[in-house]
Enzyme design. Structure first.
Site, PDB file in Angstrom:
ATOM      1  N   HIS A 190       0.851  -1.136  -0.021  1.00 18.43           N
ATOM      2  CA  HIS A 190       0.009   0.081   0.094  1.00 18.43           C
ATOM      3  C   HIS A 190       0.911   1.227  -0.161  1.00 18.43           C
ATOM      4  O   HIS A 190       1.581   1.374  -0.951  1.00 18.43           O
ATOM      5  CB  HIS A 190      -0.953  -0.122   1.259  1.00 18.43           C
ATOM      6  CG  HIS A 190      -2.086   0.821   1.299  1.00 18.43           C
ATOM      7  ND1 HIS A 190      -2.476   1.584   0.086  1.00 18.43           N
ATOM      8  CD2 HIS A 190      -2.923   1.161   2.218  1.00 18.43           C
ATOM      9  CE1 HIS A 190      -3.590   2.322   0.594  1.00 18.43           C
ATOM     10  NE2 HIS A 190      -3.845   1.913   1.751  1.00 18.43           N
ATOM     11  N   ASP A 219       2.797   5.406  -6.848  1.00 16.37           N
ATOM     12  CA  ASP A 219       4.003   5.231  -6.206  1.00 16.37           C
ATOM     13  C   ASP A 219       5.138   5.200  -6.905  1.00 16.37           C
ATOM     14  O   ASP A 219       6.452   5.217  -6.459  1.00 16.37           O
ATOM     15  CB  ASP A 219       3.996   3.914  -5.224  1.00 16.37           C
ATOM     16  CG  ASP A 219       2.984   4.183  -3.984  1.00 16.37           C
ATOM     17  OD1 ASP A 219       2.785   5.047  -3.488  1.00 16.37           O
ATOM     18  OD2 ASP A 219       2.157   3.346  -3.648  1.00 16.37           O
ATOM     19  N   HIS A 247      -2.391  -2.286  -9.786  1.00 16.46           N
ATOM     20  CA  HIS A 247      -3.445  -1.578  -9.078  1.00 16.46           C
ATOM     21  C   HIS A 247      -4.509  -2.614  -8.917  1.00 16.46           C
ATOM     22  O   HIS A 247      -4.885  -3.110 -10.193  1.00 16.46           O
ATOM     23  CB  HIS A 247      -3.610  -0.289  -9.453  1.00 16.46           C
ATOM     24  CG  HIS A 247      -4.162   0.559  -8.323  1.00 16.46           C
ATOM     25  ND1 HIS A 247      -5.599   0.610  -8.037  1.00 16.46           N
ATOM     26  CD2 HIS A 247      -3.725   1.446  -7.316  1.00 16.46           C
ATOM     27  CE1 HIS A 247      -5.962   1.124  -7.209  1.00 16.46           C
ATOM     28  NE2 HIS A 247      -4.835   1.848  -6.802  1.00 16.46           N
TER      29      HIS A 247
HETATM   30  N1  CMC Z   1       4.744  -7.036 -10.401  1.00  8.29           N
HETATM   31  C1  CMC Z   1       4.723  -8.282 -10.951  1.00  8.29           C
HETATM   32  N2  CMC Z   1       3.392  -9.048 -11.038  1.00  8.29           N
HETATM   33  C2  CMC Z   1       2.415  -8.299 -10.573  1.00  8.29           C
HETATM   34  C3  CMC Z   1       2.429  -6.966  -9.822  1.00  8.29           C
HETATM   35  C4  CMC Z   1       3.726  -6.561  -9.770  1.00  8.29           C
HETATM   36  N3  CMC Z   1       3.679  -5.274  -9.247  1.00  8.29           N
HETATM   37  N4  CMC Z   1       1.169  -6.917  -9.330  1.00  8.29           N
HETATM   38  C5  CMC Z   1       0.293  -8.008  -9.739  1.00  8.29           C
HETATM   39  N5  CMC Z   1       1.217  -8.668 -10.451  1.00  8.29           N
HETATM   40  C6  CMC Z   1       0.596 -10.158 -10.764  1.00  8.29           C
HETATM   41  C7  CMC Z   1       0.462 -11.122  -9.867  1.00  8.29           C
HETATM   42  O1  CMC Z   1       1.500 -11.890  -9.731  1.00  8.29           O
HETATM   43  C8  CMC Z   1      -0.738 -11.930 -10.365  1.00  8.29           C
HETATM   44  O2  CMC Z   1      -0.307 -12.900 -11.315  1.00  8.29           O
HETATM   45  P1  CMC Z   1      -0.820 -14.190 -11.676  1.00  8.29           P
HETATM   46  O3  CMC Z   1      -2.210 -14.140 -11.885  1.00  8.29           O
HETATM   47  O4  CMC Z   1      -0.058 -14.751 -12.810  1.00  8.29           O
HETATM   48  O5  CMC Z   1      -0.563 -15.237 -10.383  1.00  8.29           O
HETATM   49  C9  CMC Z   1      -1.379 -10.908 -11.013  1.00  8.29           C
HETATM   50  O6  CMC Z   1      -0.836  -9.893 -11.404  1.00  8.29           O
HETATM   51  C10 CMC Z   1      -2.489 -10.205  -9.981  1.00  8.29           C
HETATM   52  O7  CMC Z   1      -1.976  -9.796  -8.981  1.00  8.29           O
HETATM   53  P2  CMC Z   1      -2.794  -9.773  -7.682  1.00  8.29           P
HETATM   54  O8  CMC Z   1      -1.703  -9.421  -6.526  1.00  8.29           O
HETATM   55  O9  CMC Z   1      -4.213 -10.686  -7.611  1.00  8.29           O
HETATM   56  O10 CMC Z   1      -3.426  -8.202  -7.772  1.00  8.29           O
HETATM   57  P3  CMC Z   1      -4.096  -7.194  -6.639  1.00  8.29           P
HETATM   58  O11 CMC Z   1      -5.160  -6.435  -7.470  1.00  8.29           O
HETATM   59  O12 CMC Z   1      -4.674  -8.144  -5.761  1.00  8.29           O
HETATM   60  O13 CMC Z   1      -3.050  -6.508  -6.157  1.00  8.29           O
HETATM   61  C11 CMC Z   1      -1.247  -4.906  -5.839  1.00  8.29           C
HETATM   62  C12 CMC Z   1      -2.862  -5.052  -6.451  1.00  8.29           C
HETATM   63  C13 CMC Z   1      -1.201  -3.239  -5.917  1.00  8.29           C
HETATM   64  C14 CMC Z   1      -1.235  -5.048  -4.496  1.00  8.29           C
HETATM   65  C15 CMC Z   1      -0.352  -5.462  -6.659  1.00  8.29           C
HETATM   66  O14 CMC Z   1      -0.148  -5.031  -8.061  1.00  8.29           O
HETATM   67  C16 CMC Z   1       1.047  -5.169  -6.161  1.00  8.29           C
HETATM   68  O15 CMC Z   1       1.656  -5.708  -5.368  1.00  8.29           O
HETATM   69  N6  CMC Z   1       1.865  -3.986  -6.767  1.00  8.29           N
HETATM   70  C17 CMC Z   1       3.195  -3.741  -6.253  1.00  8.29           C
HETATM   71  C18 CMC Z   1       3.015  -3.127  -4.744  1.00  8.29           C
HETATM   72  C19 CMC Z   1       2.429  -1.516  -5.239  1.00  8.29           C
HETATM   73  O16 CMC Z   1       3.124  -0.894  -6.088  1.00  8.29           O
HETATM   74  N7  CMC Z   1       1.587  -0.821  -4.565  1.00  8.29           N
HETATM   75  C20 CMC Z   1       1.015   0.298  -4.580  1.00  8.29           C
HETATM   76  C21 CMC Z   1      -0.366   0.274  -5.122  1.00  8.29           C
HETATM   77  S1  CMC Z   1      -0.940   2.063  -5.442  1.00  8.29           S
HETATM   78  C22 CMC Z   1      -0.949   2.958  -4.271  1.00  8.29           C
HETATM   79  C23 CMC Z   1      -1.723   2.597  -3.011  1.00  8.29           C
HETATM   80  O17 CMC Z   1      -2.895   2.376  -3.198  1.00  8.29           O
HETATM   81  O18 CMC Z   1      -1.335   2.377  -1.942  1.00  8.29           O
END
Ligand code: CMC
Length: 431
Positions: free
Chosen positions: A269, A364, A308
């Site tokens: 986050h 971010d 996201h």
């Molecule tokens: N790098 C590589 N792969 C990713 C990433 C990433 N940053 N984010 C998601 N994926 C992949 C993940 O491995 C999964 O792949 P598969 O379906 O093949 O297993 C797929 O995309 C879906 O991922 P998820 O974790 O189910 O997606 P989510 O909607 O639950 O997660 C997120 C959203 C923001 C937590 C995630 O994209 C992430 O961890 N990003 C990196 C951390 C980050 O930058 N966070 C800041 C978010 S914006 C500011 C805020 O709101 O705080």
């Protein structure tokens, strides 16, 4: 608003059919409870870990269309607010529903300005932290500690009391944040300067040394103000949901805001901006980017600042931030990490893995590079996010306290543990 749309459900186990009303594109999960296989059956539950498809409230504050990359506060596009409305005016907008007029704006800024000081005991409290304590840990703790200074904050339904705490929390966030930083640096605390803007005063409390009066650089002051605007609200994200959930127990807003700030601290986050800079540092140079991308694709690590839960096209905040970065670099000089970030973005956006997973830079990805160029240490990045997000948390909390449909948050679970068993070793097969 209303609709006559119904969802028809037939239970394959009983053969019984049900009509569930659909209102505003949603069914009420509680309407599923009537679907039972026997009279003593509890009724059907919906299972939604991480709330991927559950609306937890009705809200009139922030609108997001993740597919179109749209973000609006109270109907105004973020692109229009950023740069044209000050952070304090945006805070007013989030809380009151309308932008302030000229007099209201001045009155609001004056009110906030006159609540920026913290009780001297807060300094003693911060002094107790270890020299290398993370400033976000200090911030979370001091926000919570404020509740002990204002016990009247417990009157959460009293509008006048609510307003007092809202003003105090927005006003004191920069002071707590700057004090946390100065403690970590071993510097004396710098007191608020009421002649400066909200953001200018924050820079003053961060930077002031022996000069009689600190004069913030206007470009950096404006850039930081825009960054705060971009972070001000983002509907029911993890920390805001925490604010609402904790607030639903009718605890005071300081305790609820401390919980929200704790949620923001996580690397998935608000802690992501800090992780982005650590990641860019680890990559080190443009030449190492392709190998790093391969590791991400092999699932060894995540590309921080990418992806996201809601935006699946682009994050409109990231687009605005890139422009702010150019303005900041004209003053500070170019952050060498920018080249690594740009190369990372270029390769990732053209790569099939990232296209398939709809992964784009989020807010971010570039904010940390700007903060670093402005001289903030990496550990302060989530703290800066928290200052910006406070008005959003408070507006959402306030909305929750006046929502007749809100009760204490209390999800259900699907129990998957042991069936009844006894200390003498006898057991009953779990039903
Ligand atoms: N790098 C590589 N792969 C990713 C990433 C990433 N940053 N984010 C998601 N994926 C992949 C993940 O491995 C999964 O792949 P598969 O379906 O093949 O297993 C797929 O995309 C879906 O991922 P998820 O974790 O189910 O997606 P989510 O909607 O639950 O997660 C997120 C959203 C923001 C937590 C995630 O994209 C992430 O961890 N990003 C990196 C951390 C980050 O930058 N966070 C800041 C978010 S914006 C500011 C805020 O709101 O705080």
């Amino acid at each position: 608003m209303g609709t006559t749309r119904v969802l028809q459900i037939t239970d394959s186990q009983t053969g019984l059919s049900y009509e569930i009303p659909v209102v505003d594109g949603a069914i009420r999960a509680i309407d599923l409870r009537q679907i039972k296989v026997s009279d003593d059956d509890f009724g059907l539950l919906s299972y939604d870990p991480a709330f991927l498809n559950t609306a937890s409230c009705r809200s009139a504050i922030t609108y997001i269309d993740g597919d179109q990359g749209i973000l609006r506060y109270r109907g105004y596009p973020i692109e229009e607010l950023a740069g044209q409305a000050s952070f304090l005016d945006v805070a007013y907008l989030l809380l009151h529903g309308e932008l302030p007029g000229k007099d209201e704006s001045a009155g609001w800024a004056d009110e906030i300005t006159h609540h920026t000081f913290v009780h001297e005991n807060v300094k003693k409290f911060i002094d107790g932290f270890h020299h290398d304590a993370h400033p976000m840990g200090i911030l979370v703790s001091t926000i919570a500690a404020l509740s002990t200074f204002y016990p009247e904050a417990k009157a959460v339904s009293d509008q006048a009391r609510q307003h007092e705490q809202i003003v105090r929390l927005i006003a004191k966030m920069p002071t707590l944040a700057a004090f946390a930083y100065r403690h970590a640096m071993g510097l004396p605390y710098a007191y608020p300067d009421n002649e400066l803007s909200y953001t200018g005063n924050f820079l003053n409390m961060m930077r002031k040394m022996s000069e009689p009066r600190y004069a913030p650089n206007p470009v950096l002051e404006q850039a930081l103000d825009v960054l705060f605007v971009l972070h001000a609200d983002h509907e029911q994200n993890c920390s805001t949901s925490t604010m609402r959930v904790v607030g639903s127990s009718q605890v005071d807003p300081y305790s609820a805001a401390a919980a929200a700030a704790a949620a923001l601290f996580g690397p998935l986050h608000g802690g992501a901006n800090e992780q982005v800079l650590r990641m860019l540092g680890e990559i080190g140079s443009v030449g190492n980017v392709p190998a790093y991308i391969e590791r991400v694709k092999r699932g060894e690590l995540r590309l921080m600042g990418f992806g996201h839960r809601v935006y699946k096209n682009y994050d409109p905040r990231a687009t605005i931030i890139k422009k702010v970065a150019d303005q900041v670099f004209e003053v500070t000089g170019r952050n060498p990490m920018l080249d690594v970030a740009l190369e990372l973005e270029r390769i990732a956006l053209a790569d099939d893995y990232f296209i398939r997973h709809k992964l784009y830079p989020n807010v971010d990805f570039y904010s940390g590079i700007i903060y670093q160029a402005m001289g903030f240490p990496v550990a302060m990045f989530p703290v800066l996010f928290a200052i910006g997000r406070m008005p959003g948390w408070l507006a959402q909390w306030q909305e929750g306290t006046t929502d007749p449909e809100q009760k204490i948050s209390r999800p259900r679970q699907l129990y998957v543990g042991q069936g009844l068993r006894h200390l003498d070793g006898t057991a009953q097969v779990r039903r």
